[in-house]
Design a protein around this motif. Structure first.
Motif, short mmCIF file in Angstrom:
data_model
loop_
_atom_site.label_atom_id
_atom_site.label_comp_id
_atom_site.label_asym_id
_atom_site.label_seq_id
_atom_site.Cartn_x
_atom_site.Cartn_y
_atom_site.Cartn_z
N PRO A 92 43.35 35.91 33.15
CA PRO A 92 42.77 36.81 34.15
C PRO A 92 43.72 37.14 35.30
N ALA A 93 44.66 36.24 35.59
CA ALA A 93 45.63 36.52 36.66
C ALA A 93 46.53 37.68 36.28
N TYR A 94 46.87 37.78 34.99
CA TYR A 94 47.68 38.90 34.52
C TYR A 94 46.89 40.21 34.64
N ILE A 95 45.62 40.14 34.30
CA ILE A 95 44.78 41.35 34.38
C ILE A 95 44.68 41.83 35.82
N GLU A 96 44.47 40.90 36.74
CA GLU A 96 44.36 41.27 38.15
C GLU A 96 45.66 41.86 38.68
N ARG A 97 46.80 41.32 38.24
CA ARG A 97 48.08 41.86 38.68
C ARG A 97 48.27 43.29 38.18
N ILE A 98 47.87 43.54 36.94
CA ILE A 98 47.97 44.89 36.38
C ILE A 98 47.06 45.85 37.15
N LYS A 99 45.85 45.40 37.44
CA LYS A 99 44.89 46.25 38.17
C LYS A 99 45.37 46.58 39.58
N SER A 100 46.19 45.71 40.14
CA SER A 100 46.61 45.89 41.54
C SER A 100 47.63 47.02 41.71
N ILE A 101 48.19 47.48 40.62
CA ILE A 101 49.19 48.54 40.69
C ILE A 101 48.49 49.88 40.83
N GLU A 102 48.85 50.62 41.85
CA GLU A 102 48.21 51.90 42.14
C GLU A 102 48.35 52.86 40.97
N GLY A 103 47.25 53.55 40.64
CA GLY A 103 47.27 54.54 39.58
C GLY A 103 47.11 53.97 38.19
N VAL A 104 46.73 52.68 38.10
CA VAL A 104 46.56 52.01 36.80
C VAL A 104 45.12 51.54 36.65
N GLU A 105 44.51 51.88 35.54
CA GLU A 105 43.14 51.44 35.23
C GLU A 105 43.15 50.69 33.91
N VAL A 106 42.59 49.49 33.89
CA VAL A 106 42.48 48.72 32.66
C VAL A 106 41.30 49.26 31.85
N VAL A 107 41.57 49.64 30.61
CA VAL A 107 40.54 50.22 29.74
C VAL A 107 39.89 49.14 28.87
N CYS A 108 40.71 48.38 28.18
CA CYS A 108 40.18 47.29 27.36
C CYS A 108 41.29 46.27 27.11
N VAL A 109 40.88 45.10 26.68
CA VAL A 109 41.79 43.96 26.52
C VAL A 109 41.57 43.34 25.16
N SER A 110 42.63 42.90 24.52
CA SER A 110 42.51 42.16 23.25
C SER A 110 43.06 40.75 23.44
N LYS A 111 42.18 39.78 23.33
CA LYS A 111 42.62 38.39 23.42
C LYS A 111 43.29 37.95 22.12
N TRP A 112 42.85 38.51 20.99
CA TRP A 112 43.43 38.12 19.70
C TRP A 112 44.90 38.52 19.60
N HIS A 113 45.26 39.64 20.20
CA HIS A 113 46.64 40.13 20.13
C HIS A 113 47.37 40.02 21.47
N ASN A 114 46.65 39.57 22.50
CA ASN A 114 47.22 39.42 23.84
C ASN A 114 47.80 40.75 24.33
N THR A 115 46.97 41.79 24.27
CA THR A 115 47.37 43.12 24.71
C THR A 115 46.37 43.67 25.72
N VAL A 116 46.82 44.64 26.48
CA VAL A 116 45.98 45.31 27.47
C VAL A 116 46.20 46.81 27.33
N LEU A 117 45.11 47.56 27.20
CA LEU A 117 45.20 49.02 27.17
C LEU A 117 44.91 49.54 28.57
N VAL A 118 45.84 50.33 29.12
CA VAL A 118 45.68 50.85 30.47
C VAL A 118 45.72 52.38 30.46
N ARG A 119 45.08 52.95 31.47
CA ARG A 119 45.08 54.40 31.67
C ARG A 119 45.93 54.71 32.89
#
Length: 477
Positions: A92-119
């Protein structure tokens, strides 16, 4: 990438099927130019980030109830499966760091593949994200078009009209769906799917909340995993409605599905307005959700092969069950204790010919289509996989099958999209009869019951299953 839905449009044109047949231009949706609307959110891109690790996560494998439901944990225990590192949520710390970047929205996350889809609104943001120490790689998976078709509800019939002529006293107009796979004996023994949970992956479930024949379907909930959310999945096209009807409807003497007492999750995992690699992320998110809430069976009548961005089209060499994200996800499901049933695809008459993704996955049931004479439909996709496995696995009625449309009318409709859920419902009934059996054992019994099991090939697979025979095989000592 071409979805099962789009492939069906081609099939219907070839066979000159009426406008009631499945397509993105389904009943009530229309496709005239004046139905176009601006793409929601305007200029936008979707980027898949691959993360380096799960270090520092607050979650622990020995405490799975923190991130899995009791039902999901029980399914693993029942099948002697272990919780592993793929089950741990993304840090979750990685997700929060990604969200903190201006102009970035987290769409969905895969724990099985350790990936994050962002808009992101600009691709320059992706380079900023790639510089984060826990991001190992990234790929653009979607570019927004200028406009898309608007979705609106269709009108619906308040009663199911019986066809002219005789219909079955018990199953009504749906009798042929279950009888081709000899599923009636399981129902007669009392196995109608009670206690089993099926997740249905599709692009919309038009009027399921309004059609009287659907009023008694046991729906546990709905979710939308598409980045650009629908206002209401029950106003999206009716492909999912038709799929669900083959399993869930229970109107005696008029229309009875193959698992009318099962519980259902309705999950939107297909964006019908566009085709992109991002849909594999949506599908993966839906699969991980389905696992987490404890479903037993995933019924997916979706498949992909080519995209709006032709540079990202899949290739034959990738049909190995391990290359495409969606296929890697599907190949993991049996290790989580889930039986995954997927339509093989409707590319038989097109240039691709072969199964779509994720029908190439390992340890699933990819289902092709036959007619009532037990002859393969010319549109049904064929195998093998690139690593030499037989595909499709089995066959079922899809040329045509009997379904209920989003207008609440009973139709004959074409496609492996309907062959697959007929099987999904019967899997629920079969597994209900032997709940201590594993997903692998259930799928093995179904394959061995096929009428081509002695000589499986890449047109029929193991053939049309006989569920009375599968029941006997599964209960062998």
């Amino acid at each position: 990438m071409t979805s099962i839905i789009q492939c069906l449009m081609r099939v219907m044109l070839v066979f000159a099927v009426s406008m009631s047949s499945i397509s993105v231009m389904a009943e009530g949706l229309g496709a005239e130019e004046n139905n176009l609307v601006k793409f929601p959110g305007g200029r936008t891109f979707l980027v898949r980030l691959s993360l380096t690790d799960k270090s520092g996560t607050p979650y622990r494998i020995d405490n799975p109830l923190e991130f899995l439901s009791p039902k999901a944990v029980d399914r693993r225990i029942r099948q002697h499966l272990t919780v592993d590192s793929t089950d741990l949520p993304v840090n979750p710390a990685y997700i929060e760091r990604i969200k903190s970047i201006e102009g970035v929205e987290v769409v969905c996350v895969s724990k099985w593949h350790n990936t994050v889809l962002v808009r992101v609104g600009e691709m320059s943001r992706a380079k900023t994200l790639a510089a984060l120490p826990f991001v190992s790689d990234y790929i653009k998976v979607f570019t927004a078009p200028d406009s898309i078709e608007k979705s609106t509800r269709s009108v619906y019939h308040k009663e199911l009209d019986k066809w002219n002529g005789e219909t079955d006293a018990d199953y009504g107009m749906a009798a042929q769906n279950i009888d081709l796979v000899n599923g009636r004996p399981l129902h007669q023994m009392g196995y109608r799917g009670r206690g089993m949970t099926i997740a249905v992956f599709d692009g919309g479930f038009m009027n399921v909340d309004r059609i009287p024949a659907m009023s008694h379907v046991h729906i546990l909930g709905t979710r939308d995993f598409v980045a650009f959310k629908s206002e209401n999945i029950f106003q999206e096209h009716d492909h999912g409605t038709k799929v669900l009807s083959t399993m869930a409807v229970d109107v005696a003497g008029v229309f009875v599905g193959t698992s009318p007492e099962a519980d259902f999750w309705l999950l939107r995992a297909e964006d019908t307005a566009t085709e992109s690699l991002a849909e594999e992320d949506y599908w993966t998110a839906a699969a991980e959700f389905a696992d987490s809430v404890g479903v037993d069976i995933i019924s997916s009548s979706l498949g992909f092969q080519d995209f709006d961005d032709k540079s990202t089209d899949h290739k034959y060499a990738e049909l190995d069950g391990r290359h495409a994200l969606i296929s890697r996800t599907a190949s993991m499901l049996s290790s989580k204790g889930i039986v995954h049933v997927n339509s093989a695809g409707n590319e038989g008459l097109g240039t691709w010919k072969k199964i779509n993704f994720p029908a190439d996955a390992v340890d699933i049931l990819a289902v092709g289509a036959v007619n009532l004479r037990r002859i393969n439909a010319t549109f049904s996709s064929v195998g093998p996989t690139e690593d030499g496995r037989v595909k499709p696995d089995i066959m079922s009625l899809g040329s045509p099958a009997t379904v209920i449309s989003g207008r609440g009318s009973v139709n004959n409709d074409m496609g492996t999209s309907f062959a697959a859920p007929i099987i999904s419902g019967m899997v629920a009934c079969l597994w209900q009869s032997a709940p201590k059996k594993t997903a692998h054992q259930v799928m093995d019994a179904i394959r061995r019951s096929g009428d081509n099991a002695d000589t499986p090939n890449n047109v029929f697979g193991y053939g049309i299953p006989n569920f009375e025979k599968a029941y006997k095989l599964l209960h062998e000592k």
